[in-house]
Design an enzyme around this catalytic site. Sequence first.
Site, short mmCIF file in Angstrom:
data_model
loop_
_atom_site.label_atom_id
_atom_site.label_comp_id
_atom_site.label_asym_id
_atom_site.label_seq_id
_atom_site.Cartn_x
_atom_site.Cartn_y
_atom_site.Cartn_z
N HIS A 183 0.94 -1.28 0.05
CA HIS A 183 0.18 -0.04 -0.06
C HIS A 183 0.97 1.28 0.11
O HIS A 183 2.01 1.21 0.58
CB HIS A 183 -0.80 -0.09 1.28
CG HIS A 183 -1.86 1.13 1.29
ND1 HIS A 183 -1.56 2.34 1.98
CD2 HIS A 183 -3.21 1.11 1.06
CE1 HIS A 183 -2.58 3.12 1.88
NE2 HIS A 183 -3.28 2.43 1.38
N PRO A 184 0.27 2.27 -0.67
CA PRO A 184 1.23 3.44 -0.84
C PRO A 184 1.77 3.94 0.68
O PRO A 184 3.02 4.70 0.50
CB PRO A 184 0.53 4.44 -1.35
CG PRO A 184 -0.64 3.87 -2.01
CD PRO A 184 -0.71 2.48 -1.53
N VAL A 185 1.38 4.01 1.76
CA VAL A 185 1.69 4.25 2.93
C VAL A 185 3.00 3.49 3.32
O VAL A 185 3.79 3.80 4.37
CB VAL A 185 1.09 4.65 4.05
CG1 VAL A 185 0.04 5.74 3.60
CG2 VAL A 185 0.43 3.30 4.43
N LYS A 186 3.18 2.29 2.82
CA LYS A 186 4.31 1.13 3.52
C LYS A 186 5.56 1.60 2.60
O LYS A 186 5.62 2.31 2.01
CB LYS A 186 3.64 -0.17 3.09
CG LYS A 186 2.39 -0.28 3.71
CD LYS A 186 1.95 -0.58 5.17
CE LYS A 186 0.81 -0.43 5.47
NZ LYS A 186 -0.03 -1.73 5.34
N THR A 187 6.43 0.75 3.02
CA THR A 187 7.67 1.31 2.55
C THR A 187 8.12 1.19 1.19
O THR A 187 8.70 1.95 0.56
CB THR A 187 8.95 0.31 3.34
OG1 THR A 187 8.94 0.48 4.85
CG2 THR A 187 10.46 0.83 2.76
#
Length: 397
Positions: free
Chosen positions: A188-192
């Site tokens: 997901h975009p907030v993950k690394t």
Amino acid sequence: MTVPFLPYGRQTIDDEDVAAVAAVLRGEALTTGPEVDRFEAALCDVTGAPQAVSCNSGTAALHLAVAALGIKEGDHVIVPTLTFLASANCARYVGAEVIFADVNPETGLMEAAHLEIALKQAPVGSVKATIPVHLNGQCCDLDGIAAVAKKHNISIIEDACHALGGTYPGGGKVGSSPLTAAACFSFHPVKTVATGEGGAVTTHDADMAATMRTLRSHGMRRGLTAPALPEFGLAADGTPNPWYYEMPEVGWNHRLSDIHAALGRSQLRKLDRFVTRRAEIVARYDAAFASLSNSIRPIGRVGGSPAWHLYVIHIDFAATGKDRAAVMHALKDKGVGTQVHYFPVHLQPYYQKRYGRQSMPGAEAYYARCLSVPLFPTMTDADVDRVVAALADVVAA
Ligand SMILES: *Cc1c(COP(=O)(O)O)cnc(C)c1O
């Protein structure tokens, strides 16, 4: 003066990433094709795991892992309550019941002792697995958890959605632990590392990987030399019929597309850089918060080299004279995005209705104080200083 808004997390996309996606769009396969195989090979490289099975979200990864272990109705799965919904929901997808475990109030991590307490709440032998969550990127004590799990004959699925690129405190890349059945990741975009939506499971178990590959695509098998229905599956000469597929067990469409996989592989090339920059930002925050205010401190640390997903502080809101909503609104007005990770899952209406109102003092204490402040690789040192200054203003005001 307008300053750019700093969200609590965001993706880092460069021209290489754009080119990698564009190349797929100009090619033949849009969905599960050669890019998926390459992405999975790259995941094996960066995690040190022998098997990586990609899928279309971290939630799907957890679902596949739980299903591949044969967990079903009547079974129980132990999950720390201080996590994202999906860590618990995956047990419900296969009809199993969730037993919530408490966590350390300083780190938010489930420990062996919490697992032991949770085990006492289910009929002996009914607990099939536990899903420790490497919250914020810090790893759970897998040695301690595995010792308890072994005694009770339960499998471990790591929810490593926060932890890609990190190292276990005892050494080894996250995703390669021989102590666990599998580790689940989210892109997901907030993950690394971002693919848009996307996920993967790593495992040492080639059979489990094969089962997950089947389940992620409807439970279909093709090219079988020994089909369950030979009168349909085999030609007169005994070779597999080219059109035939069979479904011994129901699966889902949890596949990742080549478009997403190409982005993922391009992103993985930058994983070390992302992890390093996140660590630098964490160090700068740590230094600032060490002396900023008695009512603000970073969460407890377990050591090792985590791949930090979130930067979380604990605020004594009562001492500041402001509640959390007021602090979040005031920070937002100063261009600083924050979030709460997480509202404990055992308090969700669905789970309260199913299991009643439970008390999890460690998780509730962590939750009451936590606030995630911006952390992403393209933040500058000046951005970090701006967040600290905004907090100093809001808390002192
Ligand atoms: C993000 C996340 C998930 C789910 O991942 P998705 O890719 O959003 O489905 C599961 N567990 C944790 C701890 C997460 O942070």
